[in-house]
Every structure is written in structure tokens, then in C-alpha cells.
Design a protein around this motif. Structure first.
Motif, mmCIF file in Angstrom:
data_model
loop_
_atom_site.group_PDB
_atom_site.id
_atom_site.type_symbol
_atom_site.label_atom_id
_atom_site.label_comp_id
_atom_site.label_asym_id
_atom_site.label_seq_id
_atom_site.Cartn_x
_atom_site.Cartn_y
_atom_site.Cartn_z
ATOM 1 N N ASP A 9 14.135 -0.629 68.472
ATOM 2 C CA ASP A 9 14.295 -1.371 69.723
ATOM 3 C C ASP A 9 13.171 -2.384 69.906
ATOM 4 O OD1 ASP A 9 16.595 0.034 70.309
ATOM 5 O OD2 ASP A 9 15.574 1.466 71.635
ATOM 6 N N LYS A 10 11.936 -1.972 69.600
ATOM 7 C CA LYS A 10 10.804 -2.892 69.716
ATOM 8 C C LYS A 10 10.911 -4.018 68.697
ATOM 9 C CE LYS A 10 7.595 0.494 71.573
ATOM 10 N NZ LYS A 10 6.375 1.262 71.330
ATOM 11 N N LEU A 11 11.385 -3.696 67.506
ATOM 12 C CA LEU A 11 11.591 -4.721 66.488
ATOM 13 C C LEU A 11 12.624 -5.735 66.966
ATOM 14 C CD1 LEU A 11 11.215 -5.905 63.640
ATOM 15 C CD2 LEU A 11 12.976 -4.299 62.868
ATOM 16 N N GLN A 12 13.708 -5.237 67.530
ATOM 17 C CA GLN A 12 14.755 -6.129 68.035
ATOM 18 C C GLN A 12 14.222 -7.013 69.155
ATOM 19 O OE1 GLN A 12 17.863 -6.441 66.748
ATOM 20 N NE2 GLN A 12 18.160 -8.146 68.131
ATOM 21 N N SER A 13 13.432 -6.455 70.064
ATOM 22 C CA SER A 13 12.900 -7.259 71.163
ATOM 23 C C SER A 13 11.916 -8.307 70.650
ATOM 24 C CB SER A 13 12.255 -6.374 72.228
ATOM 25 O OG SER A 13 11.095 -5.764 71.725
ATOM 26 N N THR A 14 11.144 -7.962 69.626
ATOM 27 C CA THR A 14 10.213 -8.921 69.022
ATOM 28 C C THR A 14 10.980 -10.071 68.380
ATOM 29 O OG1 THR A 14 8.627 -7.163 68.602
ATOM 30 C CG2 THR A 14 8.341 -9.186 67.354
ATOM 31 N N GLN A 15 12.055 -9.745 67.669
ATOM 32 C CA GLN A 15 12.869 -10.781 67.045
ATOM 33 C C GLN A 15 13.577 -11.641 68.088
ATOM 34 O OE1 GLN A 15 15.280 -8.414 64.398
ATOM 35 N NE2 GLN A 15 13.834 -8.667 62.713
ATOM 36 N N ASN A 16 14.041 -11.020 69.173
ATOM 37 C CA ASN A 16 14.682 -11.787 70.247
ATOM 38 C C ASN A 16 13.705 -12.743 70.912
ATOM 39 O OD1 ASN A 16 17.148 -10.572 69.796
ATOM 40 N ND2 ASN A 16 16.888 -9.050 71.409
ATOM 41 N N ALA A 17 12.472 -12.295 71.122
ATOM 42 C CA ALA A 17 11.458 -13.162 71.723
ATOM 43 C C ALA A 17 11.168 -14.358 70.815
ATOM 44 C CB ALA A 17 10.181 -12.380 71.990
ATOM 45 N N ALA A 18 11.086 -14.110 69.514
ATOM 46 C CA ALA A 18 10.846 -15.201 68.573
ATOM 47 C C ALA A 18 12.032 -16.159 68.551
ATOM 48 C CB ALA A 18 10.584 -14.647 67.183
ATOM 49 N N ASP A 19 13.246 -15.629 68.620
ATOM 50 C CA ASP A 19 14.437 -16.483 68.646
ATOM 51 C C ASP A 19 14.484 -17.350 69.905
ATOM 52 O OD1 ASP A 19 15.210 -15.455 66.218
ATOM 53 O OD2 ASP A 19 16.674 -14.046 67.076
ATOM 54 N N THR A 20 14.095 -16.752 71.032
ATOM 55 C CA THR A 20 14.061 -17.502 72.294
ATOM 56 C C THR A 20 13.047 -18.639 72.217
ATOM 57 O OG1 THR A 20 14.699 -15.528 73.536
ATOM 58 C CG2 THR A 20 13.661 -17.315 74.779
ATOM 59 N N LEU A 21 11.863 -18.342 71.695
ATOM 60 C CA LEU A 21 10.851 -19.391 71.542
ATOM 61 C C LEU A 21 11.298 -20.451 70.542
ATOM 62 C CD1 LEU A 21 7.565 -17.280 71.585
ATOM 63 C CD2 LEU A 21 8.369 -18.863 73.334
ATOM 64 N N GLY A 22 12.028 -20.047 69.514
ATOM 65 C CA GLY A 22 12.559 -21.008 68.545
ATOM 66 C C GLY A 22 13.562 -21.949 69.183
ATOM 67 N N ALA A 23 14.412 -21.411 70.045
ATOM 68 C CA ALA A 23 15.376 -22.253 70.749
ATOM 69 C C ALA A 23 14.666 -23.221 71.695
ATOM 70 C CB ALA A 23 16.362 -21.384 71.524
ATOM 71 N N GLN A 24 13.624 -22.726 72.355
ATOM 72 C CA GLN A 24 12.851 -23.595 73.238
ATOM 73 C C GLN A 24 12.153 -24.695 72.441
ATOM 74 O OE1 GLN A 24 10.191 -21.041 75.388
ATOM 75 N NE2 GLN A 24 11.782 -20.297 76.777
ATOM 76 N N ALA A 25 11.658 -24.362 71.258
ATOM 77 C CA ALA A 25 10.996 -25.362 70.416
ATOM 78 C C ALA A 25 11.996 -26.408 69.943
ATOM 79 C CB ALA A 25 10.325 -24.693 69.221
ATOM 80 N N ALA A 26 13.205 -25.972 69.630
ATOM 81 C CA ALA A 26 14.220 -26.901 69.147
ATOM 82 C C ALA A 26 14.694 -27.855 70.237
ATOM 83 C CB ALA A 26 15.414 -26.136 68.588
ATOM 84 N N THR A 27 14.726 -27.392 71.477
ATOM 85 C CA THR A 27 15.171 -28.239 72.580
ATOM 86 C C THR A 27 14.044 -29.044 73.196
ATOM 87 O OG1 THR A 27 14.883 -26.431 74.162
ATOM 88 C CG2 THR A 27 17.065 -26.692 73.169
ATOM 89 N N GLY A 28 12.811 -28.754 72.814
ATOM 90 C CA GLY A 28 11.673 -29.495 73.352
ATOM 91 C C GLY A 28 11.104 -28.907 74.621
ATOM 92 N N ASP A 29 11.587 -27.724 75.023
ATOM 93 C CA ASP A 29 11.103 -27.086 76.241
ATOM 94 C C ASP A 29 9.810 -26.305 76.035
ATOM 95 O OD1 ASP A 29 13.291 -28.065 77.596
ATOM 96 O OD2 ASP A 29 14.483 -26.238 77.289
ATOM 97 N N LEU A 30 9.436 -26.052 74.798
ATOM 98 C CA LEU A 30 8.249 -25.272 74.497
ATOM 99 C C LEU A 30 7.019 -26.173 74.516
ATOM 100 C CD1 LEU A 30 7.334 -22.400 73.713
ATOM 101 C CD2 LEU A 30 7.558 -23.092 71.329
ATOM 102 N N LYS A 31 6.038 -25.792 75.318
ATOM 103 C CA LYS A 31 4.831 -26.607 75.453
ATOM 104 C C LYS A 31 3.905 -26.477 74.248
ATOM 105 C CE LYS A 31 5.760 -27.999 79.621
ATOM 106 N NZ LYS A 31 6.738 -29.051 79.627
#
Length: 106
Positions: free
Chosen positions: A46-68
């Protein structure tokens, strides 16, 4: 920054903070309460999945330009990669140990 690997090896390391502020002492306590290896393994996945989900969310933010700060994404992706590698190694060692036990003469 969080340490997503705190639940992977709950014995031998003390007071390492993990995801959502839990410590590996929590994992050791859960095993001593009779939850056993299966619950520690399930919580690790479960912790592994949440870590991967957090990285995926940040990746999506980086791709859209929302990540500072793109460094946050790089760190999260590296943590997810290392966590995955550690869980796979742990699984391989568990399977190897099981196979060794099965080869023992009765």
C-alpha cells in the motif's frame, strides 16, 4: 520529503519516519500484536502504491507546467523507483527462501 521504505524492513531500524508520519516502530508493533507478516507485507505494498501515485501526480503536474519545482518530481520518481526495486528484491528473497525450505528433506 517522506521515506516510503519505512514499512519494507520493519525490524532493525528504529524511529525512521515514513509515509503519513508513521514510523517503522508502528510496523513492529503491528507484528507483535499478532497481525503477522501478511499485514506488514500488505501495508508495504500500500505504501509502495501511494509513493508511486504521488510520483505520477507530480509527473502530471510537471507535464502540464503546474509544478513549480521539477526537483520534487525527480525526487518522488527516484523514491518510487527505489521502493519498487527494494520490494521486488524482498519478494525474490522470500521466494528463494520458500524454495529452499521446500527442498529440505522431511
Amino acid at each position: 520529503m517522506t521515506a516510503p521504505l519505512s514499512g519494507v524492513l520493519p525490524v532493525g531500524v528504529s524511529a525512521v519516519t515514513g509515509v503519513a508520519g508513521s514510523t517503522n516502530a508502528d510496523a513492529v508493533t503491528s507484528t507483535s500484536n499478532g497481525d503477522g507478516f501478511a499485514s506488514v507485507l500488505a501495508s508495504t505494498f500500500d505504501k509502495l502504491q501511494s509513493t508511486q501515485n504521488a510520483a505520477d501526480t507530480l509527473g502530471a503536474q510537471a507535464a502540464t507546467g503546474d509544478l513549480k519545482d521539477v526537483h520534487d518530481y525527480i525526487i518522488a520518481r527516484t523514491e518510487a523507483s527505489l521502493a519498487t526495486e527494494m520490494v521486488v528484491t524482498f519478494k525474490n528473497k522470500a521466494v528463494e527462501a520458500f524454495n529452499e525450505i521446500m527442498r529440505m528433506p522431511v
